[in-house]
Design a protein around this motif. Structure first.
Motif, PDB file in Angstrom:
ATOM      1  N   GLU A  65       0.834  -1.214   0.000  1.00  0.00           N
ATOM      2  CA  GLU A  65       0.000   0.000   0.000  1.00  0.00           C
ATOM      3  C   GLU A  65       0.865   1.260   0.000  1.00  0.00           C
ATOM      4  OE1 GLU A  65      -3.342   0.515  -0.407  1.00  0.00           O
ATOM      5  OE2 GLU A  65      -3.319  -1.622  -0.865  1.00  0.00           O
ATOM      6  N   ILE A  66       1.936   1.250   0.782  1.00  0.00           N
ATOM      7  CA  ILE A  66       2.840   2.403   0.828  1.00  0.00           C
ATOM      8  C   ILE A  66       3.435   2.656  -0.554  1.00  0.00           C
ATOM      9  CG2 ILE A  66       5.106   3.142   1.690  1.00  0.00           C
ATOM     10  CD1 ILE A  66       4.218   1.958   4.429  1.00  0.00           C
ATOM     11  N   SER A  67       3.845   1.611  -1.238  1.00  0.00           N
ATOM     12  CA  SER A  67       4.380   1.753  -2.588  1.00  0.00           C
ATOM     13  C   SER A  67       3.337   2.344  -3.535  1.00  0.00           C
ATOM     14  CB  SER A  67       4.849   0.392  -3.109  1.00  0.00           C
ATOM     15  OG  SER A  67       5.293   0.500  -4.438  1.00  0.00           O
ATOM     16  N   ARG A  68       2.116   1.879  -3.421  1.00  0.00           N
ATOM     17  CA  ARG A  68       1.032   2.354  -4.293  1.00  0.00           C
ATOM     18  C   ARG A  68       0.769   3.838  -4.110  1.00  0.00           C
ATOM     19  NH1 ARG A  68      -4.015   3.689  -3.652  1.00  0.00           N
ATOM     20  NH2 ARG A  68      -4.167   2.956  -1.498  1.00  0.00           N
ATOM     21  N   ILE A  69       0.799   4.335  -2.890  1.00  0.00           N
ATOM     22  CA  ILE A  69       0.375   5.719  -2.651  1.00  0.00           C
ATOM     23  C   ILE A  69       1.523   6.725  -2.644  1.00  0.00           C
ATOM     24  CG2 ILE A  69      -1.699   5.010  -1.429  1.00  0.00           C
ATOM     25  CD1 ILE A  69      -0.373   5.712   1.182  1.00  0.00           C
ATOM     26  N   THR A  70       2.772   6.261  -2.734  1.00  0.00           N
ATOM     27  CA  THR A  70       3.908   7.182  -2.785  1.00  0.00           C
ATOM     28  C   THR A  70       4.132   7.652  -4.215  1.00  0.00           C
ATOM     29  OG1 THR A  70       4.947   6.033  -0.935  1.00  0.00           O
ATOM     30  CG2 THR A  70       6.352   7.488  -2.224  1.00  0.00           C
ATOM     31  N   PRO A 103       6.140   9.044  -7.493  1.00  0.00           N
ATOM     32  CA  PRO A 103       7.513   8.906  -7.988  1.00  0.00           C
ATOM     33  C   PRO A 103       8.334  10.103  -7.483  1.00  0.00           C
ATOM     34  CG  PRO A 103       5.944   8.451  -9.741  1.00  0.00           C
ATOM     35  CD  PRO A 103       5.153   8.988  -8.571  1.00  0.00           C
ATOM     36  N   GLY A 104       9.499   9.824  -6.965  1.00  0.00           N
ATOM     37  CA  GLY A 104      10.327  10.869  -6.355  1.00  0.00           C
ATOM     38  C   GLY A 104      10.018  11.087  -4.883  1.00  0.00           C
ATOM     39  N   GLY A 105       8.935  10.470  -4.390  1.00  0.00           N
ATOM     40  CA  GLY A 105       8.553  10.605  -2.989  1.00  0.00           C
ATOM     41  C   GLY A 105       9.473   9.808  -2.076  1.00  0.00           C
ATOM     42  N   ILE A 106       9.433  10.157  -0.797  1.00  0.00           N
ATOM     43  CA  ILE A 106      10.318   9.568   0.208  1.00  0.00           C
ATOM     44  C   ILE A 106       9.509   8.752   1.211  1.00  0.00           C
ATOM     45  CG2 ILE A 106      11.829  10.127   2.175  1.00  0.00           C
ATOM     46  CD1 ILE A 106      13.209  10.764  -0.382  1.00  0.00           C
ATOM     47  N   VAL A 107      10.039   7.586   1.563  1.00  0.00           N
ATOM     48  CA  VAL A 107       9.522   6.801   2.685  1.00  0.00           C
ATOM     49  C   VAL A 107      10.677   6.663   3.674  1.00  0.00           C
ATOM     50  CG1 VAL A 107       8.600   4.600   3.492  1.00  0.00           C
ATOM     51  CG2 VAL A 107       7.827   5.550   1.303  1.00  0.00           C
TER      52      VAL A 107
END
Length: 164
Positions: A112-117, A119-123
């Motif tokens: 889910e985290i991958s889906r809503i981040t 491109p270029g976003g940070i986790v």
């Protein structure tokens, strides 16, 4: 990739530990924290515990499913660090976790985290390992911070990943 190490006293409120707070840096307006506890860093906060002063008090997976694809610029991912901690946390709130739920808990959250981040976003992930969200989900490690707490305490491992 840069790896650094700091020392600081342990604290259940991860983001109150100075080197960790410094590692997080500025938090953008499209940010969220699915396990916020008492932290108010992210724009949208959640914690299963209804006593925590968060925007939502939902199961983390259900909370993440409410966001549209590629919405988040930053996600702070500070879940319980082990299945034992996870069980204690949920049991303590009167929520029973089945064996299936605990087995898939972390991978379901990461999907889910991958889906809503974006491109270029940070986790930024916190725990006792450097598994993070992972290359297979389109993320690349930028920075790792090891925070030693001395004595018999495990280090807190902080990992900053960017979605490609």
């Amino acid at each position: 990739m840069r790896i650094t190490r700091e020392w600081s006293m342990p604290n259940h409120n991860t983001f109150s530990i100075k080197p960790i707070r410094d590692f997080i840096g500025d938090v953008p307006s499209h940010s969220l924290d699915p396990f916020a506890r008492y932290s108010e860093l992210a724009a949208i906060t959640n914690d299963l515990n209804p006593d925590c002063p968060t925007n939502y008090n939902m199961d983390a997976h259900d909370f993440l499913k409410t966001f549209r694809d590629e919405w988040a610029d930053m996600i702070l991912f500070d879940p319980p660090y082990s299945l034992r901690q996870l069980k204690e946390c949920y049991d303590g709130l009167g929520v029973a976790m089945t064996q299936h739920e605990s087995k898939h808990f972390f991978s379901d959250l990461k999907n889910e985290i991958s889906r809503i981040t974006k491109p270029g976003g940070i986790v930024i992930s916190f725990g006792w390992n450097t598994v993070g969200i992972g290359k297979s989900r389109g993320f690349e490690i930028e920075d790792i911070l090891l925070v030693s707490h001395g004595g018999i305490h495990n280090d807190t491992i902080c990992m900053k990943e960017r979605k490609l």
